[in-house]
Enzyme design. Sequence first.
Site, short mmCIF file in Angstrom:
data_model
loop_
_atom_site.label_atom_id
_atom_site.label_comp_id
_atom_site.label_asym_id
_atom_site.label_seq_id
_atom_site.Cartn_x
_atom_site.Cartn_y
_atom_site.Cartn_z
N GLU A 22 -2.62 -16.03 -7.91
CA GLU A 22 -2.84 -14.71 -7.59
C GLU A 22 -4.93 -15.54 -7.37
OE1 GLU A 22 0.04 -11.28 -6.38
OE2 GLU A 22 0.02 -12.01 -8.29
N SER A 154 2.91 -11.83 -4.92
CA SER A 154 2.97 -12.21 -3.11
C SER A 154 3.60 -13.21 -2.74
CB SER A 154 1.31 -13.26 -4.01
OG SER A 154 0.29 -11.99 -4.27
N TYR A 220 -0.78 -12.30 3.82
CA TYR A 220 -1.90 -12.38 3.72
C TYR A 220 -2.95 -13.80 4.79
CZ TYR A 220 -1.08 -10.89 -0.54
OH TYR A 220 -0.51 -9.80 -2.19
N ARG A 259 2.53 0.34 -6.50
CA ARG A 259 3.36 0.19 -5.38
C ARG A 259 4.76 0.37 -6.23
NH1 ARG A 259 1.79 -3.80 -2.82
NH2 ARG A 259 3.65 -4.81 -2.60
N ASP A 261 8.79 -1.46 -3.36
CA ASP A 261 8.61 -1.77 -2.93
C ASP A 261 10.27 -2.14 -3.20
OD1 ASP A 261 5.69 -2.40 -2.41
OD2 ASP A 261 6.20 -5.47 -2.97
N GLU A 274 11.13 -3.89 -6.65
CA GLU A 274 9.87 -4.63 -7.63
C GLU A 274 9.03 -3.39 -7.36
OE1 GLU A 274 6.82 -7.73 -7.37
OE2 GLU A 274 8.25 -8.02 -5.55
N ASN A 276 4.10 -2.78 -8.63
CA ASN A 276 3.65 -3.47 -8.24
C ASN A 276 2.22 -2.47 -9.10
OD1 ASN A 276 3.83 -6.21 -6.55
ND2 ASN A 276 4.77 -4.10 -5.21
N GLY A 280 -2.41 -5.32 -4.65
CA GLY A 280 -3.59 -5.26 -3.30
C GLY A 280 -4.67 -4.33 -2.99
#
Length: 317
Positions: A22, A154, A220, A259, A261, A274, A276, A280
Site C-alpha cells: 500500500e 486496500s 482509488y 474505521r 467496515d 474489518e 482499520n 486512508g
Amino acid sequence: MDQKAPESFGKVAVMFGGNSAEREVSLKSGTAVLNSLLEVGVNAHKFDPAEKPLTDLLVEKFDRVVIMLHGRGGEDGSLQGALQQLNIPYTGTEVLGSALCMDKIRSKQVWQSLGLPTAKYKIADKRSYDAGSCKVIMDSLGNEVMVKPAQEGSSIGMAKVDNAQQLETAIQDAFKYDNKVLIEQFIHGSEYTVSILNGEALPSISMTTPRVFYDYAAKYQADSTVYSCPSGLSLHKEAALAELALEAFDAVAGSGWGRVDFMQDKLGKFYLLEANTVPGMTEKSLVPMAAKQAGLSFTDLSLAILTTSELFEGKEA
C-alpha cells in the site's frame, strides 16, 4: 474542537511511504496530512522508513510520530512496538490492537467470541491447504464467497468467486500475499463504513460501485464509485451502527482513531468486515469525508489525529 498551539507538539515526524503493498496510497495520505499540519504551523517533517532507519528519529530529535503507513510494517503492530522501545509517542492504536485489526481472521474470531455479527467463514492455511476442499467450502458458505489474504489492506489480493475452480485460483493468488487466507460468505447488500475519532463515531458513509465489489480500483482509481454521507440510514439505524462500530473497535483494542467496515444484507442486518487502524487520509478518503460531515475540516482532523499521540506521553517502553 479545542486545539493546542501548533508549536506545543514539538518536532513531528509524519511517517509515510514504507515498503508495503500500500506504499502508493500511503504516500498520498502522508503528503496530505503533512501539508495540512505545516499550513497551521506544526513543526512537521516527512519520514519514510524505506529511506532511513527508525533510529534516525532519535538522531533527528523528533518528539512524536504521526503514523500514515498503511498495511504491513505500519499497521500491524511492528512499528508501534519499535516506537515504544524508542520511547517516542505515536498516533493511533497500540501494538496489540494494531496486530489484531491487521489480521482479518483474528479480529473476526474476537468478534465472533463476543457475539458480534460477522459473516460465516473458513480459513485456508498454506501449510495444510487441500485443493480438494474447495467444493466443500463453497457448499458450506452458500456458493458465493470473498477470498481475502488475512493481512493485506486496500482490497489487495481479494477476489469474489462463485464456484470451486475459481476458489482454488483465488486462494492460490491470495497465498502470494499471505500464508493464511480468509474465505468469507458473500453478503448481498450495501457496504457502509464508520470512522472513529477519540472515542466517538463520525457519520456513516455508504459506498456503491458498479464493479464486482468495492475493490482497489473502486477505492482509488474509478470515477464510478458513489459515496453517500449522510448514508441515508434512519436515525435509529445510524445510532445502532455507530454503537456497533465503537463496540467492535474496542473489542480488538483499537484506540485514538480508525474505521470499521460493514455489509448490510437485504434484511437490514449489519455484518462486521474489518477494522482499520491507519485508514486512508487523502483529500478524497472516507475518514475526511465523515469528518467534514461532522463539521471538521481536513486540518481539524489531522490535528485531532496528531493529538492522539498524547496518550503515550510519559509511558516507558
